[in-house]
Design a protein around this motif. Sequence first.
Motif, PDB file in Angstrom:
ATOM      1  N   ALA A   1       0.836  -1.203   0.000  1.00  0.00           N
ATOM      2  CA  ALA A   1       0.000   0.000   0.000  1.00  0.00           C
ATOM      3  C   ALA A   1       0.876   1.261   0.000  1.00  0.00           C
ATOM      4  O   ALA A   1       0.575   2.225  -0.717  1.00  0.00           O
ATOM      5  CB  ALA A   1      -0.929  -0.010   1.214  1.00  0.00           C
ATOM      6  N   LEU A   2       1.949   1.250   0.762  1.00  0.00           N
ATOM      7  CA  LEU A   2       2.833   2.426   0.820  1.00  0.00           C
ATOM      8  C   LEU A   2       3.494   2.688  -0.537  1.00  0.00           C
ATOM      9  O   LEU A   2       3.635   3.843  -0.949  1.00  0.00           O
ATOM     10  CB  LEU A   2       3.929   2.230   1.880  1.00  0.00           C
ATOM     11  CG  LEU A   2       3.474   2.226   3.346  1.00  0.00           C
ATOM     12  CD1 LEU A   2       4.666   1.980   4.268  1.00  0.00           C
ATOM     13  CD2 LEU A   2       2.774   3.534   3.718  1.00  0.00           C
ATOM     14  N   ILE A   3       3.904   1.620  -1.207  1.00  0.00           N
ATOM     15  CA  ILE A   3       4.582   1.794  -2.501  1.00  0.00           C
ATOM     16  C   ILE A   3       3.643   2.494  -3.491  1.00  0.00           C
ATOM     17  O   ILE A   3       4.027   3.462  -4.146  1.00  0.00           O
ATOM     18  CB  ILE A   3       5.048   0.425  -3.067  1.00  0.00           C
ATOM     19  CG1 ILE A   3       6.131  -0.177  -2.163  1.00  0.00           C
ATOM     20  CG2 ILE A   3       5.581   0.586  -4.493  1.00  0.00           C
ATOM     21  CD1 ILE A   3       6.441  -1.656  -2.471  1.00  0.00           C
ATOM     22  N   HIS A   4       2.402   2.002  -3.574  1.00  0.00           N
ATOM     23  CA  HIS A   4       1.461   2.614  -4.522  1.00  0.00           C
ATOM     24  C   HIS A   4       0.987   3.987  -4.026  1.00  0.00           C
ATOM     25  O   HIS A   4       0.820   4.906  -4.828  1.00  0.00           O
ATOM     26  CB  HIS A   4       0.285   1.664  -4.779  1.00  0.00           C
ATOM     27  CG  HIS A   4       0.649   0.544  -5.706  1.00  0.00           C
ATOM     28  ND1 HIS A   4      -0.216  -0.447  -6.093  1.00  0.00           N
ATOM     29  CD2 HIS A   4       1.825   0.269  -6.342  1.00  0.00           C
ATOM     30  CE1 HIS A   4       0.394  -1.278  -6.923  1.00  0.00           C
ATOM     31  NE2 HIS A   4       1.636  -0.878  -7.077  1.00  0.00           N
ATOM     32  N   ASP A   5       0.792   4.120  -2.734  1.00  0.00           N
ATOM     33  CA  ASP A   5       0.430   5.416  -2.143  1.00  0.00           C
ATOM     34  C   ASP A   5       1.436   6.503  -2.491  1.00  0.00           C
ATOM     35  O   ASP A   5       1.064   7.635  -2.788  1.00  0.00           O
ATOM     36  CB  ASP A   5       0.458   5.273  -0.618  1.00  0.00           C
ATOM     37  CG  ASP A   5      -0.874   5.546   0.000  1.00  0.00           C
ATOM     38  OD1 ASP A   5      -1.883   5.435  -0.724  1.00  0.00           O
ATOM     39  OD2 ASP A   5      -0.903   5.872   1.199  1.00  0.00           O
ATOM     40  N   ASP A   6       2.694   6.168  -2.391  1.00  0.00           N
ATOM     41  CA  ASP A   6       3.734   7.168  -2.653  1.00  0.00           C
ATOM     42  C   ASP A   6       3.746   7.590  -4.125  1.00  0.00           C
ATOM     43  O   ASP A   6       4.086   8.738  -4.438  1.00  0.00           O
ATOM     44  CB  ASP A   6       5.111   6.648  -2.215  1.00  0.00           C
ATOM     45  CG  ASP A   6       5.277   6.699  -0.693  1.00  0.00           C
ATOM     46  OD1 ASP A   6       4.494   7.413  -0.033  1.00  0.00           O
ATOM     47  OD2 ASP A   6       6.189   6.028  -0.171  1.00  0.00           O
ATOM     48  N   ILE A   7       3.386   6.677  -5.019  1.00  0.00           N
ATOM     49  CA  ILE A   7       3.251   7.078  -6.430  1.00  0.00           C
ATOM     50  C   ILE A   7       2.069   8.037  -6.546  1.00  0.00           C
ATOM     51  O   ILE A   7       2.167   9.111  -7.137  1.00  0.00           O
ATOM     52  CB  ILE A   7       2.977   5.868  -7.359  1.00  0.00           C
ATOM     53  CG1 ILE A   7       4.060   4.802  -7.226  1.00  0.00           C
ATOM     54  CG2 ILE A   7       2.867   6.331  -8.814  1.00  0.00           C
ATOM     55  CD1 ILE A   7       3.719   3.512  -7.992  1.00  0.00           C
ATOM     56  N   ILE A   8       0.943   7.624  -5.982  1.00  0.00           N
ATOM     57  CA  ILE A   8      -0.292   8.401  -6.089  1.00  0.00           C
ATOM     58  C   ILE A   8      -0.108   9.793  -5.473  1.00  0.00           C
ATOM     59  O   ILE A   8      -0.542  10.794  -6.037  1.00  0.00           O
ATOM     60  CB  ILE A   8      -1.453   7.630  -5.409  1.00  0.00           C
ATOM     61  CG1 ILE A   8      -1.809   6.393  -6.255  1.00  0.00           C
ATOM     62  CG2 ILE A   8      -2.670   8.522  -5.184  1.00  0.00           C
ATOM     63  CD1 ILE A   8      -2.762   5.426  -5.581  1.00  0.00           C
ATOM     64  N   ASP A   9       0.539   9.836  -4.318  1.00  0.00           N
ATOM     65  CA  ASP A   9       0.728  11.115  -3.615  1.00  0.00           C
ATOM     66  C   ASP A   9       1.972  11.875  -4.073  1.00  0.00           C
ATOM     67  O   ASP A   9       2.280  12.927  -3.510  1.00  0.00           O
ATOM     68  CB  ASP A   9       0.852  10.869  -2.098  1.00  0.00           C
ATOM     69  CG  ASP A   9      -0.467  10.419  -1.486  1.00  0.00           C
ATOM     70  OD1 ASP A   9      -1.492  10.491  -2.187  1.00  0.00           O
ATOM     71  OD2 ASP A   9      -0.460  10.007  -0.322  1.00  0.00           O
ATOM     72  N   ARG A  10       2.690  11.325  -5.051  1.00  0.00           N
ATOM     73  CA  ARG A  10       3.957  11.931  -5.496  1.00  0.00           C
ATOM     74  C   ARG A  10       4.905  12.179  -4.328  1.00  0.00           C
ATOM     75  O   ARG A  10       5.595  13.214  -4.289  1.00  0.00           O
ATOM     76  CB  ARG A  10       3.705  13.277  -6.178  1.00  0.00           C
ATOM     77  CG  ARG A  10       2.961  13.173  -7.489  1.00  0.00           C
ATOM     78  CD  ARG A  10       3.017  14.494  -8.215  1.00  0.00           C
ATOM     79  NE  ARG A  10       2.031  14.547  -9.274  1.00  0.00           N
ATOM     80  CZ  ARG A  10       1.745  15.631  -9.979  1.00  0.00           C
ATOM     81  NH1 ARG A  10       2.384  16.757  -9.737  1.00  0.00           N
ATOM     82  NH2 ARG A  10       0.846  15.614 -10.924  1.00  0.00           N
ATOM     83  N   SER A  11       4.943  11.273  -3.362  1.00  0.00           N
ATOM     84  CA  SER A  11       5.851  11.444  -2.220  1.00  0.00           C
ATOM     85  C   SER A  11       7.222  10.902  -2.591  1.00  0.00           C
ATOM     86  O   SER A  11       7.349   9.736  -2.945  1.00  0.00           O
ATOM     87  CB  SER A  11       5.339  10.674  -1.009  1.00  0.00           C
ATOM     88  OG  SER A  11       4.106  11.201  -0.598  1.00  0.00           O
ATOM     89  N   ASP A  12       8.208  11.754  -2.505  1.00  0.00           N
ATOM     90  CA  ASP A  12       9.560  11.342  -2.886  1.00  0.00           C
ATOM     91  C   ASP A  12      10.336  10.717  -1.737  1.00  0.00           C
ATOM     92  O   ASP A  12      11.418  10.164  -1.954  1.00  0.00           O
ATOM     93  CB  ASP A  12      10.337  12.534  -3.463  1.00  0.00           C
ATOM     94  CG  ASP A  12       9.860  12.859  -4.868  1.00  0.00           C
ATOM     95  OD1 ASP A  12       9.167  12.014  -5.457  1.00  0.00           O
ATOM     96  OD2 ASP A  12      10.180  13.952  -5.365  1.00  0.00           O
ATOM     97  N   THR A  13       9.801  10.849  -0.532  1.00  0.00           N
ATOM     98  CA  THR A  13      10.520  10.268   0.604  1.00  0.00           C
ATOM     99  C   THR A  13       9.599   9.354   1.406  1.00  0.00           C
ATOM    100  O   THR A  13       8.377   9.518   1.406  1.00  0.00           O
ATOM    101  CB  THR A  13      11.053  11.358   1.560  1.00  0.00           C
ATOM    102  OG1 THR A  13       9.949  12.147   2.003  1.00  0.00           O
ATOM    103  CG2 THR A  13      12.057  12.254   0.867  1.00  0.00           C
ATOM    104  N   ARG A  14      10.204   8.422   2.067  1.00  0.00           N
ATOM    105  CA  ARG A  14       9.479   7.470   2.910  1.00  0.00           C
ATOM    106  C   ARG A  14      10.446   7.073   4.034  1.00  0.00           C
ATOM    107  O   ARG A  14      11.536   6.604   3.761  1.00  0.00           O
ATOM    108  CB  ARG A  14       9.079   6.264   2.056  1.00  0.00           C
ATOM    109  CG  ARG A  14       8.510   5.064   2.787  1.00  0.00           C
ATOM    110  CD  ARG A  14       7.248   5.317   3.564  1.00  0.00           C
ATOM    111  NE  ARG A  14       6.112   5.754   2.774  1.00  0.00           N
ATOM    112  CZ  ARG A  14       4.945   6.159   3.318  1.00  0.00           C
ATOM    113  NH1 ARG A  14       4.772   6.158   4.639  1.00  0.00           N
ATOM    114  NH2 ARG A  14       3.978   6.586   2.553  1.00  0.00           N
ATOM    115  N   ARG A  15      10.036   7.317   5.249  1.00  0.00           N
ATOM    116  CA  ARG A  15      10.898   7.021   6.407  1.00  0.00           C
ATOM    117  C   ARG A  15      12.296   7.611   6.262  1.00  0.00           C
ATOM    118  O   ARG A  15      13.301   6.952   6.508  1.00  0.00           O
ATOM    119  CB  ARG A  15      10.993   5.509   6.637  1.00  0.00           C
ATOM    120  CG  ARG A  15       9.661   4.928   7.058  1.00  0.00           C
ATOM    121  CD  ARG A  15       9.750   3.477   7.456  1.00  0.00           C
ATOM    122  NE  ARG A  15       8.415   2.932   7.603  1.00  0.00           N
ATOM    123  CZ  ARG A  15       8.049   1.706   7.239  1.00  0.00           C
ATOM    124  NH1 ARG A  15       8.917   0.883   6.736  1.00  0.00           N
ATOM    125  NH2 ARG A  15       6.811   1.297   7.402  1.00  0.00           N
ATOM    126  N   GLY A  16      12.345   8.848   5.770  1.00  0.00           N
ATOM    127  CA  GLY A  16      13.622   9.545   5.691  1.00  0.00           C
ATOM    128  C   GLY A  16      14.479   9.193   4.482  1.00  0.00           C
ATOM    129  O   GLY A  16      15.465   9.872   4.187  1.00  0.00           O
TER     130      GLY A  16
END
Lengths: 363, 363
Positions: free
Chosen positions: A91-106
């Motif tokens: 879910a996080l992997i696809h969420d980060d694409i959807i939200d255009r989040s370039d970082t995850r846990r630093g």
Amino acid sequence: MSAPQLAAEQGRFIADVAAGLNSFLAGQETVMAGISPDVAPLMDSISKLVTGGKRLRALMAYWGWRGAGGEAAHPDIVAAGCALELFQAAALIHDDIIDRSDTRRGGPSVHRRFSQLHQAEGWALDEERFGHAAAILTGDLCLSFSEEAFAGIGPRAASGTAARRIFNLMRAEVMAGQYLDILEEVAGPVRDRAGAVERATSIIRYKSAKYSTEHPLGLGGALAGADDVLLAGYSAFALPLGEAFQLRDDVLGVFGDPGTTGKPAGDDLREGKRTVLVGFAINLSEPAVSAYLDAALGRQDLDESEVEKIRQIMVDCGALAATEAMIDELSGRAFEALERLPLAELPMSALRGLAEAAVSRAA
Amino acid sequence: MSAPQLAAEQGRFIADVAAGLNSFLAGQETVMAGISPDVAPLMDSISKLVTGGKRLRALMAYWGWRGAGGEAAHPDIVAAGCALELFQAAALIHDDIIDRSDTRRGGPSVHRRFSQLHQAEGWALDEERFGHAAAILTGDLCLSFSEEAFAGIGPRAASGTAARRIFNLMRAEVMAGQYLDILEEVAGPVRDRAGAVERATSIIRYKSAKYSTEHPLGLGGALAGADDVLLAGYSAFALPLGEAFQLRDDVLGVFGDPGTTGKPAGDDLREGKRTVLVGFAINLSEPAVSAYLDAALGRQDLDESEVEKIRQIMVDCGALAATEAMIDELSGRAFEALERLPLAELPMSALRGLAEAAVSRAA
């Protein structure tokens, strides 16, 4: 049951889940290595993502299991914990694409990691597009792994069991909830303003509360054979808890310290997330201020001074206070329901600790 | 066994799978409607995608089952067929995002459908981005449905069975294969040219042959209790068949009639797909022509005259002939292996028919 005993049992379960994930992924890596060494980055991304994290869902499942009489350190609940952690990673992997989040846990998110690989290797065509495509596939692979781990539990999670029913429902609801979330980003501005808080509340129920706390707790309970009364009691505790947990997350997304949360402050605003906090701000502000918020939300180029201005609006109009009051009310309901649960001292203390951490955290 | 009898049994199975899908999705729609009427477009997209299609994978599974002694019209093989069709739909949804394909079976692809909905409703922010995000979630939902349908088979597909092992492996291999496919698009131009055909052959093995023919046939066989000898015989037939099937697909992607294939001609070239056909073209051409191909592949703005020029290069340098020879060789191997299978007349005729349709089709 003393606090050190609780910490020891919880620590052992977390270590068992970590070992279970390592062993599961090592088996998958053997399969993947037989296909091509080129697929290693998919496995690396998944391994990195399931290492660490708060393990909230796995722990909810564990104490749901223990509360329903499941024995400590049983392989079935360890496998369920692994399946939940793998699902969360997907879910996080696809969420980060959807939200255009370039970082995850630093660190870089998975799509960024693949874009960086593209750049480092000097490959052709578009690096961003490659990153997105590779991350879609990595998320799909991880989603399949989650299911494989869950099916691996065996008879207690077989077709027709309550545990399987909860796992299926959890997946469908979180995906529906995530869709409602992205829908509200684009449809919210043209929909009825007065309904904004209610819509945002429904979103957090499905995309977060049911998925992060209610279903994991119920899943653990169901695996241990909990009856419907206990499962209903679990829901009465875990659903408001999960809603409070997500409201806290939304507040941290705007007011949190990036050094602690690991995510840039204001990203939720740039993303255009229509949270309960935002819903209150739009409803409690003067029309001109509401119009400013509507225009500012979703602007990728919001700078720190504008983010600060929005923070000030949320404080001044009472949106922050209204959200904090909602967190308090939901937490209160969760804790009351918890105390009514017919649990032994150990799972009761453990769930109390998890609940307190969930609603008062800073990251 | 006469041809009408075969057609009647196959028709019944296809109707059973269609009814199974309808009933499964109707159940899911009830769940979704309870969440919000706003999630209906996700379900509509999935329903539309699993309606029609060639049902190749479901049919391979069916005749694998019948060849191993499974009885006609048994609910377990119908459920397996539904799971395979749902998995294929999920793969197509994400594939179309990855490949930027705006059409699927003559209509808009799922991400395009959501972009159009965004436009029609006059929603805010970016319509393309919304379309991609919604399609990622729809694919995830469909992937979960596939698994739910598979788990629903019960004991024959439970943890530890050969059928479950094949289903797990199929998912992991197709995702790895799809990654190798997008990797070759970007890494192919800077990798060893002489290895292009070999790499492209490995890609079609994992992303297509194992997934479209070998694993579905084996899965059906395993559900009916096939022994390892029969499963090995199935692979000897279905793996080269699947490779030939995908090579035919690659040829149609460049030389096919858009009116028949339902996809614009040349899209595979604009996408930069490094197929076996392309590998041969690069290796068999003069250096200047190879350099032209390297530069042209992946260019979104390739017009029809350039696509026609590339077609001519592929004919002139012998790449098309080499690919057709490979299709012939693989088909030959597949049909030889088929004739060696210890099958009753009915499954033998059925598999022969499916194999012929797979390698000689025009769409």
